[in-house]
Design an enzyme around this catalytic site. Structure first.
Site, short mmCIF file in Angstrom:
data_model
loop_
_atom_site.label_atom_id
_atom_site.label_comp_id
_atom_site.label_asym_id
_atom_site.label_seq_id
_atom_site.Cartn_x
_atom_site.Cartn_y
_atom_site.Cartn_z
N ARG A 286 -6.02 5.44 -0.46
CA ARG A 286 -5.82 4.17 -1.15
C ARG A 286 -6.34 2.98 -0.36
O ARG A 286 -6.38 1.87 -0.88
CB ARG A 286 -4.32 3.97 -1.41
CG ARG A 286 -3.75 4.95 -2.41
CD ARG A 286 -2.32 5.29 -2.09
NE ARG A 286 -1.45 4.16 -2.13
CZ ARG A 286 -0.46 4.01 -2.99
NH1 ARG A 286 -0.23 4.93 -3.89
NH2 ARG A 286 0.30 2.96 -2.96
N GLU B 222 -20.89 -6.89 -18.96
CA GLU B 222 -20.10 -6.01 -18.10
C GLU B 222 -19.95 -4.62 -18.72
O GLU B 222 -20.00 -3.60 -18.01
CB GLU B 222 -18.73 -6.66 -17.83
CG GLU B 222 -17.74 -5.82 -17.05
CD GLU B 222 -18.24 -5.34 -15.67
OE1 GLU B 222 -19.29 -5.80 -15.20
OE2 GLU B 222 -17.56 -4.46 -15.11
N LYS C 91 -21.03 -1.10 -16.98
CA LYS C 91 -20.08 0.01 -16.80
C LYS C 91 -20.67 1.30 -17.33
O LYS C 91 -20.62 2.34 -16.68
CB LYS C 91 -18.80 -0.33 -17.57
CG LYS C 91 -17.50 -0.14 -16.97
CD LYS C 91 -17.07 -0.85 -15.74
CE LYS C 91 -18.06 -1.14 -14.67
NZ LYS C 91 -17.71 -2.11 -13.69
N ASN D 185 6.35 -2.59 -0.49
CA ASN D 185 5.15 -2.77 -1.32
C ASN D 185 5.51 -3.75 -2.42
O ASN D 185 6.59 -3.65 -2.99
CB ASN D 185 4.73 -1.45 -1.98
CG ASN D 185 4.01 -0.56 -1.01
OD1 ASN D 185 3.62 -0.99 0.07
ND2 ASN D 185 3.82 0.68 -1.40
N GLY D 186 4.58 -4.63 -2.77
CA GLY D 186 4.86 -5.58 -3.85
C GLY D 186 4.63 -7.00 -3.36
O GLY D 186 4.02 -7.23 -2.31
N CYS E 224 0.81 -1.22 0.00
CA CYS E 224 0.00 0.00 0.00
C CYS E 224 0.83 1.25 0.00
O CYS E 224 1.31 1.61 -1.05
CB CYS E 224 -1.08 0.06 1.05
SG CYS E 224 -2.41 0.94 0.24
N TRP F 125 -1.87 -2.99 3.12
CA TRP F 125 -3.12 -3.55 2.57
C TRP F 125 -2.77 -5.00 2.32
O TRP F 125 -2.01 -5.31 1.42
CB TRP F 125 -3.47 -2.81 1.28
CG TRP F 125 -4.85 -3.03 0.81
CD1 TRP F 125 -5.98 -2.38 1.22
CD2 TRP F 125 -5.28 -3.95 -0.19
NE1 TRP F 125 -7.06 -2.86 0.54
CE2 TRP F 125 -6.67 -3.81 -0.33
CE3 TRP F 125 -4.62 -4.90 -0.98
CZ2 TRP F 125 -7.41 -4.58 -1.22
CZ3 TRP F 125 -5.36 -5.65 -1.87
CH2 TRP F 125 -6.75 -5.48 -1.98
N LYS G 63 -19.55 1.73 -3.13
CA LYS G 63 -18.48 0.82 -3.56
C LYS G 63 -18.72 -0.59 -3.05
O LYS G 63 -18.51 -1.56 -3.75
CB LYS G 63 -17.13 1.36 -3.07
CG LYS G 63 -15.93 0.48 -3.46
CD LYS G 63 -15.69 0.50 -4.95
CE LYS G 63 -14.57 -0.40 -5.39
NZ LYS G 63 -14.66 -0.74 -6.83
N HIS H 212 -35.81 -11.44 -31.38
CA HIS H 212 -36.92 -11.95 -30.57
C HIS H 212 -37.56 -10.85 -29.72
O HIS H 212 -38.24 -11.15 -28.73
CB HIS H 212 -36.43 -13.11 -29.70
CG HIS H 212 -35.91 -14.26 -30.53
ND1 HIS H 212 -36.75 -15.15 -31.16
CD2 HIS H 212 -34.65 -14.60 -30.88
CE1 HIS H 212 -36.02 -16.02 -31.85
NE2 HIS H 212 -34.75 -15.70 -31.69
N GLU I 228 -23.81 2.58 -15.20
CA GLU I 228 -23.60 3.06 -13.82
C GLU I 228 -22.89 4.40 -13.77
O GLU I 228 -23.09 5.15 -12.83
CB GLU I 228 -22.89 2.01 -12.95
CG GLU I 228 -21.43 1.78 -13.25
CD GLU I 228 -20.80 0.74 -12.34
OE1 GLU I 228 -21.07 0.75 -11.14
OE2 GLU I 228 -20.01 -0.08 -12.84
C1 AGP Z 1 -19.54 -2.55 -10.57
O1 AGP Z 1 -18.84 -1.54 -11.14
C2 AGP Z 1 -20.00 -2.33 -9.18
N1 AGP Z 1 -19.14 -1.67 -8.34
C3 AGP Z 1 -20.72 -3.52 -8.56
O2 AGP Z 1 -21.49 -4.17 -9.53
C4 AGP Z 1 -19.85 -4.54 -7.81
O3 AGP Z 1 -19.11 -5.31 -8.71
C5 AGP Z 1 -20.76 -5.43 -6.94
O4 AGP Z 1 -21.42 -4.62 -6.01
C6 AGP Z 1 -20.01 -6.52 -6.25
O5 AGP Z 1 -19.05 -6.01 -5.39
P1 AGP Z 1 -17.93 -6.95 -4.79
O6 AGP Z 1 -17.10 -7.40 -5.94
O7 AGP Z 1 -17.19 -6.07 -3.84
O8 AGP Z 1 -18.63 -8.09 -4.13
#
Ligand code: AGP
Length: 611
Positions: A27, A485, A489, A100-101, A2, A74, A606, A508, A492
């Protein structure tokens, strides 16, 4: 891994090292520590949790301490706890190292050093460095400090940024870098070290960025940079004129962009130490016998959001490798289903944070039903990492942007490694495929570097597409997983409605939505499915939709494409990783065009720790 900071100068080294650690706090970390010389002795302080806990241990820091090194950890090897936090010391307690590493060969080194009489206090890979330096010092007592440490480093395979203090050299800090960032800040009669520029900016804007293979000896009088052979390296200091906010992001405008650019490095870290040159996979964290691996008759992969998509992207490859059916499920559905699981079931749970409530509930249910659980997880000390029967750490490093980017790449690659490991251990009759995959996986970091060079082109595409009211992402096979995915992206962070479809499904129903102003991103990276994809995209084009085609550089441009993005050529099974990086960039630049709050998209967190 970290944050590293350090100070040598006329002010309080303890206060400055801690203050600078705080500048790297964004971080993420799980513990912090500090080493300095006082009264002729090396002092090491460590605390689990916040930097404030460490600070409490230094309530009245001795002002006369002019040299210190500090670290926020970390966890990568060994859970977060005081014993595992840095600095780590040798047996005598006279040498302290922050790092770190990842030291790939640490297990072998630890065994050799233990047999030679060294005693280890932690479960970390880092501690081996302190003992190797101790060993070098006793084997070559007449050599200088730099030579002794450089000799120790010769035994190490892996990545490192290190800072070392030694009682015998009370006015010297040794630093070295290999595949992990480290900088030296040059102030007036003071020198600072850090793993990242923002940590030193309050004191100086004159910074030398060390290069791989650089070592440096820092004393009050000088900073001498050499290579591992001790030859002087001339490095020019740069002037940093970033503002504080962009400094945190390494000069990038957003964490998301910084993390996309970390893709190649993430891939190196995920694969590091887990593949031999001959392609043999070694996952020592998964201590099952071949018979145990072979006993799993059914495999279920579970995750949420991006993590679920990573499972989806790896599913076909796992099926082909294992010659078994693999089920992929969304955690929030799985937890309320009545899954048919037993002792022959392996449930793989994917999560960046390791704290997602639904994923944890799914893991607990799987355990209750008698299945073996394996967490593919990024945060070492997380609930998933602790509670699952086995864990495979993705090694993507801290991810701060709410939109997951580098973690996804690491998850898919980790699942590919896992698939290879399981197939080899269970003696699956797929030797050719295993061979093909093992020789292709190491190419990923370089291929991702090439994907990053597409950014100017992606930016231009984003300018053309940002006004579109709706996006379809279409694909077949592996490309359908990428489409899922990519749509997530975009939606969101840009708030544009985006949907992924298996391309064959358009007729369909969804085709009814296509009209001018609707963008369709057609993923055409799968050799045997390309013609089918092009036919589907022609149907979209015929209804007035705008079509962006992603294909390999070796393919000719199809006439249905309004826009084209060509990707590096690679085997089909690598394309979910390779195609994803430019699509992350596309989502980013579309969102930027639309002025969205990229790192904190509305309504999202997050880590989703509630149901
Ligand atoms: C995606 O960009 C999101 N942040 C979200 O879908 C995320 O992947 C999901 O909430 C799962 O989180 P996790 O990998 O921490 O379990």
């Amino acid at each position: 891994m970290c944050g590293i900071t350090g100070y040598l100068g006329y002010r309080s080294a303890i206060q400055i090292s801690i203050a600078n650690l705080k500048r790297l706090e964004y971080r993420g970390y799980d513990s912090a520590g500090l080493a300095y010389m006082y009264n002729g002795k090396l002092q090491v302080l460590k605390a689990e949790g916040r930097i404030a806990n460490l600070e409490q241990l230094t309530q009245q820091p001795p002002q006369e301490v002019g040299m210190a090194i500090a670290h926020t950890r970390w966890a990568t090897h060994g859970p977060p706890c005081t014993a595992n936090s840095h600095p780590h010391a040798d047996c005598s307690g006279d040498i302290a190292v922050v790092h770190n590493g990842i030291i790939e060969n640490y297990a072998l080194l630890q065994t050799r050093l233990t047999e030679a009489g060294h005693t280890f206090q932690s479960e970390t890979d880092t501690e081996t460095i302190a003992h190797l330096i101790e060993e070098a010092m006793s084997l070559m007592p007449d050599a200088d400090f730099a030579e002794q440490v450089r000799t120790a480093l010769k035994h190490i395979e892996g990545s490192y940024a290190i800072a070392v203090l030694c009682k015998k050299y009370p006015d010297t800090i040794f630093v070295a870098r290999q595949d992990s960032p480290l900088i030296i800040g040059h102030g007036e009669q003071e020198t600072l070290i850090a793993s990242d520029i923002p940590a030193v900016m309050q004191y100086t804007r004159r910074v030398t960025v060390l290069q791989d293979g650089d070592c440096a000896i820092i004393t009050p009088q000088s900073v001498v940079i050499t290579n591992h052979a001790g030859e002087i390296q001339n490095r020019t200091a740069m002037y940093v004129d970033w503002d504080d906010q962009s400094a945190e992001k390494g000069g990038f405008e957003h964490f998301m962009l910084k993390e996309i650019h970390e893709g190649p490095r993430t891939m190196r870290d995920t694969l590091r130490g887990r593949m031999s040159e001959a392609g043999t996979i070694s996952l020592p964290d998964l201590p099952l016998t071949n018979a145990q691996w072979a006993s799993y008759r059914n495999v279920t992969i579970i995750g949420c959001g991006t993590a679920y998509h990573a499972g989806f992207a790896a599913r076909r490859m796992l099926e082909q490798l294992l010659q078994r059916q693999v089920d992929v499920q969304v955690a929030s559905e799985f937890r309320y289903s009545s899954p048919i699981l037993n002792q022959e079931s392996l449930v793989i749970l994917i999560s960046q944070s390791g704290e997602t409530a639904d994923t944890l509930a799914a893991m607990r249910l799987a355990k209750q039903k008698g299945a073996a659980t394996l967490g593919v997880v990024n945060v070492v000390g997380s609930s998933l990492a602790r509670e699952a029967d086995m864990r495979l750490i993705t090694q993507a490093g801290p991810e701060i942007g709410v939109a997951s980017t580098k973690a996804y790449l690491a998850q898919v690659a980790a699942l590919q490694l896992l698939g290879l490991h399981m197939a080899a251990s269970a003696h699956a009759p797929t030797a050719m495929l295993q061979q093909q995959m093992s020789s292709a996986l190491p190419m990923l970091p370089a291929l991702l570097e090439r994907c990053l060079t597409l950014e100017p082109q992606v930016k231009e595409l984003a300018a053309h597409l940002a006004h579109c009211s709706c996006f379809f992402f279409l694909g077949r096979g592996y490309d359908y997983a990428t489409a899922l995915e990519a749509a997530l992206k975009l939606k969101e962070i840009s708030y544009i409605h985006a949907e992924a479809y298996p391309a064959g499904e358009m007729k369909h129903g969804p085709l009814a939505l296509v009209e001018p102003g609707v963008a369709t991103v057609g993923l055409c990276t799968q050799k045997n499915l390309r013609d089918k994809m092009i036919s589907n995209l022609k149907e979209v084009k015929a209804r007035g939709g705008t079509v962006l085609v992603l294909q390999r550089e070796t393919d000719v441009q199809p006439d249905c494409a309004d826009y084209l993005l060509t990707l590096p050529d690679a085997p089909d099974f690598l394309m979910p990783i390779i195609a994803m990086l430019p699509l992350q960039l596309l989502a980013y630049h579309v969102a930027l065009q639309r002025g969205c709050a990229i790192d904190q998209p509305r309504n999202l967190a997050k880590s989703v720790t509630v149901e």
